[in-house]
Design an enzyme around this catalytic site. Sequence first.
Site, PDB file in Angstrom:
ATOM      1  N   GLY A  71     -18.451 -38.766 -22.287  1.00 52.68           N
ATOM      2  CA  GLY A  71     -18.299 -40.207 -22.187  1.00 52.68           C
ATOM      3  C   GLY A  71     -17.749 -40.653 -20.844  1.00 52.68           C
ATOM      4  N   THR A  72     -16.804 -39.909 -20.319  1.00 55.31           N
ATOM      5  CA  THR A  72     -16.185 -40.296 -19.050  1.00 55.31           C
ATOM      6  C   THR A  72     -17.230 -40.345 -17.940  1.00 55.31           C
ATOM      7  OG1 THR A  72     -14.085 -39.324 -19.720  1.00 55.31           O
ATOM      8  CG2 THR A  72     -14.419 -39.642 -17.355  1.00 55.31           C
ATOM      9  N   ASN A 153     -10.885 -47.797 -28.529  1.00 54.11           N
ATOM     10  CA  ASN A 153     -10.446 -46.471 -28.956  1.00 54.11           C
ATOM     11  C   ASN A 153      -9.026 -46.441 -29.490  1.00 54.11           C
ATOM     12  OD1 ASN A 153     -10.374 -47.005 -25.987  1.00 54.11           O
ATOM     13  ND2 ASN A 153      -8.958 -45.277 -26.023  1.00 54.11           N
ATOM     14  N   GLN A 181     -16.698 -44.820 -29.378  1.00 52.36           N
ATOM     15  CA  GLN A 181     -16.018 -44.845 -30.683  1.00 52.36           C
ATOM     16  C   GLN A 181     -16.878 -45.496 -31.759  1.00 52.36           C
ATOM     17  OE1 GLN A 181     -13.154 -43.361 -31.446  1.00 52.36           O
ATOM     18  NE2 GLN A 181     -12.531 -42.781 -29.387  1.00 52.36           N
ATOM     19  N   CYS A 327      -0.566 -40.377 -22.205  1.00 46.22           N
ATOM     20  CA  CYS A 327       0.572 -39.485 -22.364  1.00 46.22           C
ATOM     21  C   CYS A 327       0.642 -38.645 -21.099  1.00 46.22           C
ATOM     22  CB  CYS A 327       0.322 -38.591 -23.572  1.00 46.22           C
ATOM     23  SG  CYS A 327       1.530 -37.296 -23.766  1.00 46.22           S
TER      24      CYS A 327
HETATM   25  N1  PLP Z   1     -14.639 -44.036 -23.924  1.00 44.37           N
HETATM   26  C1  PLP Z   1     -13.946 -44.125 -25.068  1.00 44.37           C
HETATM   27  C2  PLP Z   1     -13.877 -45.432 -25.784  1.00 44.37           C
HETATM   28  C3  PLP Z   1     -13.287 -43.009 -25.574  1.00 44.37           C
HETATM   29  O1  PLP Z   1     -12.583 -43.090 -26.690  1.00 44.37           O
HETATM   30  C4  PLP Z   1     -13.393 -41.783 -24.869  1.00 44.37           C
HETATM   31  C5  PLP Z   1     -12.690 -40.573 -25.341  1.00 44.37           C
HETATM   32  O2  PLP Z   1     -11.528 -40.432 -25.214  1.00 44.37           O
HETATM   33  C6  PLP Z   1     -14.139 -41.753 -23.678  1.00 44.37           C
HETATM   34  C7  PLP Z   1     -14.751 -42.897 -23.228  1.00 44.37           C
HETATM   35  C8  PLP Z   1     -14.284 -40.493 -22.876  1.00 44.37           C
HETATM   36  O3  PLP Z   1     -15.214 -39.624 -23.485  1.00 44.37           O
HETATM   37  P1  PLP Z   1     -15.188 -38.065 -23.150  1.00 44.37           P
HETATM   38  O4  PLP Z   1     -13.986 -37.505 -23.832  1.00 44.37           O
HETATM   39  O5  PLP Z   1     -16.459 -37.538 -23.739  1.00 44.37           O
HETATM   40  O6  PLP Z   1     -15.147 -37.925 -21.678  1.00 44.37           O
END
Ligand code: PLP
Length: 395
Positions: A71-72, A153, A181, A327
């Site tokens: 996701g990042t 999230n 999410q 954190c």
């Molecule tokens: N966006 C949201 C809303 C998330 O909850 C997360 C996860 O923590 C991410 C992006 C990042 O995803 P990833 O952990 O696959 O990099």
Amino acid sequence: MVVTTYLDHAATTPARPGAAAAYAEALEQVGNPSSLHAAGRAARRLVEESRESIAADLGAHPTEVIFTAGGTEADNLAVQGIWRARATDTRRGLVTSGVEHPAVQESVQWLAAHERADLTEVGVDEAGRLDLDAFAAAVTEQTAVVSVMWANNEVGTLQPIEQVVEVARTAGVPVHTDAVQAVGQVPVDFAGSGVDALTVSGHKLGAPIGIGALLARRELGLTPVLHGGGQERSVRSGTIPVPAIRAFAVALREAVSARESEAVRLAGLRDRMLAGVRAIPDVHLSGPEGEGRLPGNLHVRVDGADADALLFALDAAGVCASSGSACQAGVQQPSHVLAAMGADDGAARSGLRLTLGWTSSERDVEALLAVLPRAVEQARAAYRPRKKRDVKVGV
Ligand code: PLP
């Protein structure tokens, strides 16, 4: 031995057996999907079948699926990639919400600091819902891209994506949404939603950590962030991770197929959890009640307690939970989401996020409620005001 009660599915959910089996099976097969020999072609077939399956489950065309490492990366590619493709001397606007995940928030702030993006972070109400009037006022023809998350999230608030798209479309501005999410919890249809780009992550659905995708319309200009061999429409270079993609497709299919019944089941568990948590004095629900939030998300603020002390006490009692916010070195940071919703510094450090997923059961709720009152008591007894720090690690 303490039996662990896992209530942190929004951080990551256990791998689904079907996904783990698909992963193991694909690992047995050698072949780089970009190679032209038989082994490469077989690997390519697995990737393209998975791409079709993922596209079908999310209402997209297979050519719209760009695999990423999660996701990042997909958020970074969307925000930076669209902005760089569209920014001109006169079009430098970037509009987002004040409650985005750090993957979006840090990206837009970086563009503002280093590439002269004109950033507007639109506020939210006390339930965490986007201020649509302020949003409509912020989006103009000088806006290069809009990014508003589908579901938050931390507090689970669903955003009014339909109206976001309507406003942006009138101004001719592409919309990205972070649906990490939301997928698997609420209906997500890429084509039907009208967004131009959408982020999804595998490990929130029961696939391994380290795989995700950006769904992006073909006509959307997207400047690559990762340069190299030109895989994934030349937008995201890097050898294609076949086993992870296979597992991602299987996990997503399972999550989407079970979504409707799971949403009812998890909302029932969540509401039982909320009733029990509310029996503790001075504990307040964050975000909307019932409709308007993710079925698997419960988030409360515990007056006179720090999240880290509370999480520590719960952990010692065998419960894995989270505050949902940053954190650093074991110290909880004040939540930018709770702050945007109007919480003061103390309240923004007092969040407790309890998130449910496909392995959750009544036993988990009972186990939590059996130990929570004592954990709250311990955290309140240990309460000391803290100094501010400013590193973010959102989950
Ligand atoms: N966006 C949201 C809303 C998330 O909850 C997360 C996860 O923590 C991410 C992006 C990042 O995803 P990833 O952990 O696959 O990099």
